[in-house]
Design an enzyme around this catalytic site. Structure first.
Site, PDB file in Angstrom:
ATOM      1  NE  ARG A 234      -4.295  -1.333   0.394  1.00 26.70           N
ATOM      2  CZ  ARG A 234      -4.521  -2.446  -0.324  1.00 26.70           C
ATOM      3  NH1 ARG A 234      -3.661  -2.836  -1.235  1.00 26.70           N
ATOM      4  NH2 ARG A 234      -5.614  -3.152  -0.116  1.00 26.70           N
ATOM      5  CD  GLU A 263      -4.110   2.804  -5.392  1.00 28.63           C
ATOM      6  OE1 GLU A 263      -2.872   2.758  -5.333  1.00 28.63           O
ATOM      7  OE2 GLU A 263      -4.837   1.795  -5.370  1.00 28.63           O
ATOM      8  CG  HIS A 281      -3.948  -1.226  -6.558  1.00 27.34           C
ATOM      9  ND1 HIS A 281      -4.336  -0.543  -5.441  1.00 27.34           N
ATOM     10  CD2 HIS A 281      -3.845  -2.522  -6.173  1.00 27.34           C
ATOM     11  CE1 HIS A 281      -4.471  -1.386  -4.425  1.00 27.34           C
ATOM     12  NE2 HIS A 281      -4.177  -2.603  -4.858  1.00 27.34           N
TER      13      HIS A 281
HETATM   14  C1  8YV Z   1      -7.394  -4.957  -4.883  1.00 21.96           C
HETATM   15  C2  8YV Z   1      -5.654  -5.294  -3.245  1.00 21.96           C
HETATM   16  O1  8YV Z   1      -8.341  -5.354  -4.013  1.00 21.96           O
HETATM   17  O2  8YV Z   1      -5.658  -7.464  -2.345  1.00 21.96           O
HETATM   18  C3  8YV Z   1      -5.557  -6.260  -2.139  1.00 21.96           C
HETATM   19  O3  8YV Z   1      -5.376  -5.818  -0.996  1.00 21.96           O
HETATM   20  O4  8YV Z   1      -5.350  -4.164  -3.095  1.00 21.96           O
HETATM   21  C4  8YV Z   1      -6.133  -5.691  -4.581  1.00 21.96           C
HETATM   22  O5  8YV Z   1      -6.209  -7.041  -4.807  1.00 21.96           O
HETATM   23  C5  8YV Z   1      -7.774  -5.130  -6.285  1.00 21.96           C
HETATM   24  O6  8YV Z   1      -7.250  -4.060  -6.951  1.00 21.96           O
HETATM   25  C6  8YV Z   1      -9.235  -5.231  -6.538  1.00 21.96           C
HETATM   26  O7  8YV Z   1      -9.890  -4.058  -6.325  1.00 21.96           O
END
Ligand code: 8YV
Length: 315
Positions: A234, A263, A281
């Site tokens: 993150r 983002e 992402h």
């Molecule tokens: C997002 C993610 O959820 O697993 C995570 O924590 O950030 C990603 O897999 C993905 O971009 C779907 O919205």
């Protein structure tokens, strides 16, 4: 029996939307123009929230749903869910661990290879005729045998390290404590010390208030002008303005990033930098993994409303 009403925070692919709509009445938050008015209208009926990792569920959203029982996150990261608000009301939270681990690790390693070997620029060199006009592409940096640091040796960090071992890299990691399953790799408790002994530093920590800006100015400086920072976790794990300063000044060699503050509206300073590789992402973004994530979101919802144990509970 009437269908349970849920709040759907963001869109899902059609193959998830169809079965979700078959099982639940999904109120689409992301389609509402006036979010507050929408929440005030549907909130009282909502018994579950289906969200995505980066979208989460904030305190206002949770407060608007007095009958809320479960928040099901499509993603392993649940840092965008207000866990205190959920905990205070006994609301359960689930995520989608394991199913995405290998894809996220793959993308991190792919970014290291692609960026270090200059593959994006090399592709352009072929396509724009530079190869024929100017000759050989400029030399780039080797990856195999170099020193790699993994900051956060959870599921994803472990898979990153396993892959790096295949490149004969000299691997070390940081975590809260040494892991008994990682005796083959050096444990370095301090993030700055880890960065100092790394050519490539992977950030694979689960984000929380405690890890905010753990990659600070000192860690970035320790990685240095030859170092590369790779973030597949993150944005909040990195002091982004210190990162931008270091990339602009050359205090940090390069970065490969899949996540950004604010983002998808990332800081435009990134776009002007030649020494960054930018990804949208997308680390879990394969058909196979996203289908498994969608199924797990639904399976957790179904299990809850069938009175069964949650498959992948966070809370
Ligand atoms: C997002 C993610 O959820 O697993 C995570 O924590 O950030 C990603 O897999 C993905 O971009 C779907 O919205």
């Amino acid at each position: 029996m009437s269908k349970v009403e849920i709040l759907q925070v963001g869109p899902y692919p059609e193959w998830d939307q169809i079965p979700l709509d078959a099982a639940f009445i999904a109120h689409r938050y992301f389609e509402a123009q006036d979010k507050a008015a929408f929440l005030a209208k549907v909130g009282p009926q909502i018994r579950a929230i289906a969200t995505r990792g980066e979208l989460g569920a904030n305190a206002d959203m949770i407060a608007a749903c007095p009958k809320l029982e479960l928040i099901s996150v499509y993603g392993v990261g649940y840092d965008a869910v207000d866990l205190n608000a959920a905990r205070a009301r006994g609301i359960r939270v689930t995520n989608t661990p394991d199913v995405l681990t290998n894809d996220v690790a793959d993308l991190g390693v792919a970014m290291m290879l692609a960026h270090s070997r200059g593959m994006i620029g090399a592709e352009a060199w072929v396509r724009d005729g530079s190869w024929a006009a100017k000759g050989l592409y400029p030399l780039k940096h080797r990856v195999w045998g170099k020193r790699a640091g993994v900051l956060g040796l959870g599921r994803i960090g472990f898979e990153v390290a396993k892959r790096l071992a295949g490149f004969d890299m000299d691997i070390a990691y940081s975590d809260i404590a040494a892991k008994d399953y990682a005796s083959q790799w050096e444990f370095v408790a301090d993030a700055t010390a880890l960065a100092a002994r790394s050519d490539f530093l992977f950030v694979t920590l689960a984000a929380s208030a405690a890890t905010r800006h753990i990659v600070n100015k000192n860690v970035i400086a320790a990685l240095g002008p030859q170092g590369m920072l790779i973030n597949i976790s993150r944005a909040s794990n990195i002091d982004e303005s210190a990162l931008l300063d270091a990339l602009e000044s050359g205090a940090l060699g390069s970065a490969a990033l899949d996540v950004f503050e604010g983002e998808p509206a990332l800081n435009p300073r990134f776009l002007a930098l030649p020494n960054v590789m930018l990804q949208p992402h997308h680390a879990s973004g394969t058909f196979e993994t996203r289908k498994a994530m969608g199924a797990l979101v639904r399976d957790n919802l179904m299990a809850h409303f069938a009175g069964k144990a949650l498959l992948t509970p966070v809370l």
